[in-house]
Design an enzyme around this catalytic site. Structure first.
Site, PDB file in Angstrom:
ATOM      1  NE  ARG A 154      -9.216   5.655   0.834  1.00 31.37           N
ATOM      2  CZ  ARG A 154      -8.004   6.196   0.940  1.00 31.37           C
ATOM      3  NH1 ARG A 154      -7.762   7.346   0.391  1.00 31.37           N
ATOM      4  NH2 ARG A 154      -7.047   5.577   1.612  1.00 31.37           N
ATOM      5  CB  CYS A 170      -0.984  -0.051   1.166  1.00 32.08           C
ATOM      6  SG  CYS A 170      -2.394   1.014   0.907  1.00 32.08           S
ATOM      7  CG  HIS A 229      -4.722  -3.770   3.648  1.00 33.63           C
ATOM      8  ND1 HIS A 229      -4.993  -2.688   2.855  1.00 33.63           N
ATOM      9  CD2 HIS A 229      -5.823  -3.968   4.387  1.00 33.63           C
ATOM     10  CE1 HIS A 229      -6.201  -2.238   3.125  1.00 33.63           C
ATOM     11  NE2 HIS A 229      -6.735  -2.997   4.043  1.00 33.63           N
TER      12      HIS A 229
END
Ligand SMILES: [Zn+2]
Lengths: 252, 469
Positions: A133, A96, A196
């Site tokens: 997003r 990330c 993640h």
């Protein structure tokens, strides 16, 4: 197998947003069960990185504010050593925010462009606060099978000619939501990804891929003993199933 | 003009009440949010109009953890002091839920019975606070703490803080702001406050833990960037903090827990120092985090001018919000249900559990609905390792049961984690595997808690100690 590996965990206090600790727990446990000692050094702001001392390097994700401080510190105290380490075959995993910072640059929604370390031939652009997003469960295909995780990023990452994508998106967004690529592999030993969740516990084959590579560099050809991964594979399979299923929003 | 507005308000209230009745009838849940939405469509700013009719005004309570418990404590204290609270007790804490709660408390004309005794007590979602502070013109705004929670919804911890600061700065100086002095992320809001501030804190350092937890968030000073240093950490990043760079530190507390006594199966006992004097408090809950909830509630009561006797009576009569912390007897086992929805909250729950004696039977539920947070990576930030050597039974359930079981496996707790995805089967199995006379801890995320509660309510009985007063 009598063997020992050493891992540098970069900024565990600042870059620890999405359960990244699980990646370290996974590596440590998978080594331990095979009689391999994994020593972990935590390097924070200002700490120098000795490129010859490590077999593995890990860096996770963070909030924007922390990411800026890390960007400055990376360039000031660790960039050169990171380049040397990766050239010498040290295995690097960046997740990330760490993935973004190790690219060539990060252009935020507002404010100045952040210079990256340039390990990855990749750059990241945040298209602005109004842009969607990329949030959700994700499943991708890499050469060792599927990888599962969760992504949550505003930035779009694009790969240059010398980098290869780590995987192709099956469900989710990946690097930029456009070209179907996810993550990056630079050379053979530097990996970046948006996944993640934590990544490694639920993707034991990928964890072993990293361990095997680190061992081979130090000890020559090695064969990793298989472990009891019933629970790991079950969690993996469940995550694949959930990622492929469209979430039903508004159901409470 | 005002006559027309009055008519429209009444029309909106009537319509909303019809919608609420209808949605309950048709089985769309409790009818808590829909009527608010409908009323807002008929009369914008209906909440503002109704809130202005509350004789004692209103109190807003926000923060990552503890807002439901704190609001319920304030409600009990307010009742003991003779107020008639209007309280969004269902936990519907967005603007539409608050509007619906105001509507429900009024008659068909939008009037409250006994308006002069009315006090609004609203728990407010962190991101809704700015809107609620404008719409409801509160008398008191209280903050509990600021931790990472549902990053997939709020973005980042910093973005919540960035929302709060201008909201606090725009409050008129007549409003009292209640802040947790021990949480640097919350205490720092004082700089932005124009009116009076009441700080609360724990000063009994026997409550301190050895080291800062993994899930700690606000560790760096926003003024100078240095890492805070702690003379005592109570949980997460909450404790006696100071910045070695610029000297900013934990402010002096107005409401202080000078002594905290925790013992298994006993209510918490607190010695408090407040502007209204020193007094003891008995709180039928467990865990240091509930001490902070009680301190926040006492601070609100002090800000409202509630006398000490009413505070003590109100707090002692408390029962935990359903499912958030609840004990009942089911088939000869004592079932203790505790809601946990983020790393800081779950760490506190685990700490309280490991402080009790004997082997622990544990059933975890992990769901990933929107209300739980779709991203389950937070479980890797929880220190499950503290259960090592203590667990007799480890069972994981819920939509992400396999993720939870895997996390438990990596915590090396001795007992092998088992998976039973279905809620009812998991409860059945956990009860069967818990020896009679022993305690079973059930630790669900939000949506799982709703389901667990329903089942347990059908099977079990609540002991008198925990009954609603
Ligand atoms: Zn400072």
């Amino acid at each position: 197998m009598e063997a020992a590996l050493r891992l540098a965990h970069l900024y565990p206090k600042l870059m620890n947003l999405y359960g990244d600790r699980g990646n370290i727990l996974s590596l440590r446990r998978r080594c331990q069960q095979r009689g391999i000692t994994l020593a972990v050094d935590e390097l924070e702001l200002g700490d120098a990185l000795d490129p010859a001392a490590y077999d593995l390097v890990f860096i996770g994700g963070a909030q924007d504010r922390e990411q800026q401080r890390v960007a400055v510190d990376l360039l000031g105290t660790k960039a050169e050593a990171l380049h040397q380490a990766v050239e010498q075959g040290v295995v690097l995993l960046a997740v990330c925010g760490g993935y973004q910072l190790l690219g060539r640059y990060y252009r935020p929604a507002a404010g100045e462009e952040l210079a990256g370390v340039g390990i990855f031939d990749a750059w990241t652009v945040h298209p602005g606060p109004a842009a969607k997003r990329f949030i959700g469960n994700v499943v991708v295909r890499w050469r060792g099978g599927t990888l599962v995780g969760f992504e949550n990023h505003g930035g779009r990452t694009y790969l240059g000619p010398s980098a290869r994508p780590l995987a192709t998106v099956i469900a989710g967004f990946g690097n930029n939501g456009r070209d179907g690529s996810e993550g990056v592999v630079q050379g053979e030993n530097a990996f970046g990804t948006y996944l993640h969740g934590s990544l490694l516990p639920k993707n034991p084959r990928f964890a072993d891929h990293l361990i095997a590579q680190a061992l081979r560099r130090r000890y020559g050809d090695v064969e990793l003993e298989p472990l009891d991964d019933v629970l790991e594979e079950r969690a993996h399979a469940e995550a694949v199933r959930l990622a492929k299923k469209k979430p039903i929003f508004g159901r409470r | 003009m005002s006559a027309i507005l009055g008519l429209r308000t009444a029309a909106a209230v009537t319509t909303a009440k019809l919608v609420a009745a209808l949605s309950r009838r048709l089985g769309f849940g409790g009818g808590t949010a829909l009527p608010g939405l409908v009323a807002d469509a008929v009369v914008p700013r209906l909440a503002t109009r109704l809130a202005a009719r509350l004789g004692h005004g209103s109190v807003l309570i926000t923060g990552t953890n503890g807002k439901t418990t704190t609001a319920r404590l304030v409600r009990n204290v307010a009742q003991a002091a003779g107020y008639r609270p209007v309280h969004n007790h269902s936990g519907s804490n967005l603007m539409r839920g608050i509007t619906a709660c105001l509507i429900e408390a009024t008659d068909a004309r939008g009037q409250f019975p006994q308006p002069e005794r009315r006090l609004g007590i609203f728990e407010v979602d962190e991101a809704t606070l700015p809107e609620a502070a404008v719409a409801l013109s509160p008398r008191v705004v209280a903050f509990t703490n600021l931790f990472r929670d549902q990053l997939d919804r709020y973005g980042e911890v910093d973005s919540v803080a960035a929302l709060w600061r201008p909201a606090v700065a725009s409050l008129p100086p007549t409003i009292t702001v209640v802040l947790n002095a021990d949480d640097p992320g919350v205490a720092g809001l004082a700089d932005a406050c124009r009116g009076s501030v009441l700080f609360y804190a724990v000063s009994d350092i026997s409550c301190a833990v050895d080291q800062i937890e993994h899930a700690a968030d606000a560790r760096w000073c926003p003024s100078c960037g240095r890492e805070y240093s702690y003379s005592a950490v109570f949980y997460g990043h909450v404790g006696q903090w100071v910045c070695p760079g610029c000297g900013r530190g934990r402010p002096a507390a107005d409401i202080e827990a000078t002594r905290v006594k925790q013992s298994p199966d006993q209510p918490l006992r607190l010695a408090l120092a407040t502007p209204s004097g020193q007094f003891d408090l008995s709180l039928p809950l467990m865990g240091l985090y509930n001490v902070y909830n009680a301190l926040a509630a006492v601070s609100v009561a002090v800000a409202l001018g509630v006398p000490v006797d009413a505070i003590r009576e109100g707090v002692a009569s408390f029962t935990a919000a359903f499912g958030r912390q609840e004990r009942m007897t089911v088939r000869g086992r004592e079932v203790h249900t505790i809601l946990a929805k983020n790393p800081a909250g779950l760490n506190q729950v685990l700490r309280a559990i490991s402080a009790e004696e004997g082997p622990k039977n544990l059933l975890f539920f992990l769901n990933d609905d929107i209300a739980d947070g779709r991203d389950v990576s937070w479980i890797w930030d929880v220190d499950f390792e503290m259960l090592a050597g203590q667990a007799a039974l480890l069972l994981a359930s819920g939509r992400r049961a396999a993720d939870m079981a895997l996390r438990l496996k990596y915590a090396d707790i001795d007992a092998d984690p088992a998976i039973e995805e279905d809620t009812e089967s998991a409860l059945e199995k956990a009860l069967a595997l818990t020896p009679e006379g022993e305690r079973l801890y059930v630790i669900p995320t939000y949506t799982a808690m709703l389901h667990v509660r329903k089942l347990l309510a059908r099977w079990g009985q609540r002991p008198p100690f925990w009954e609603e007063g």
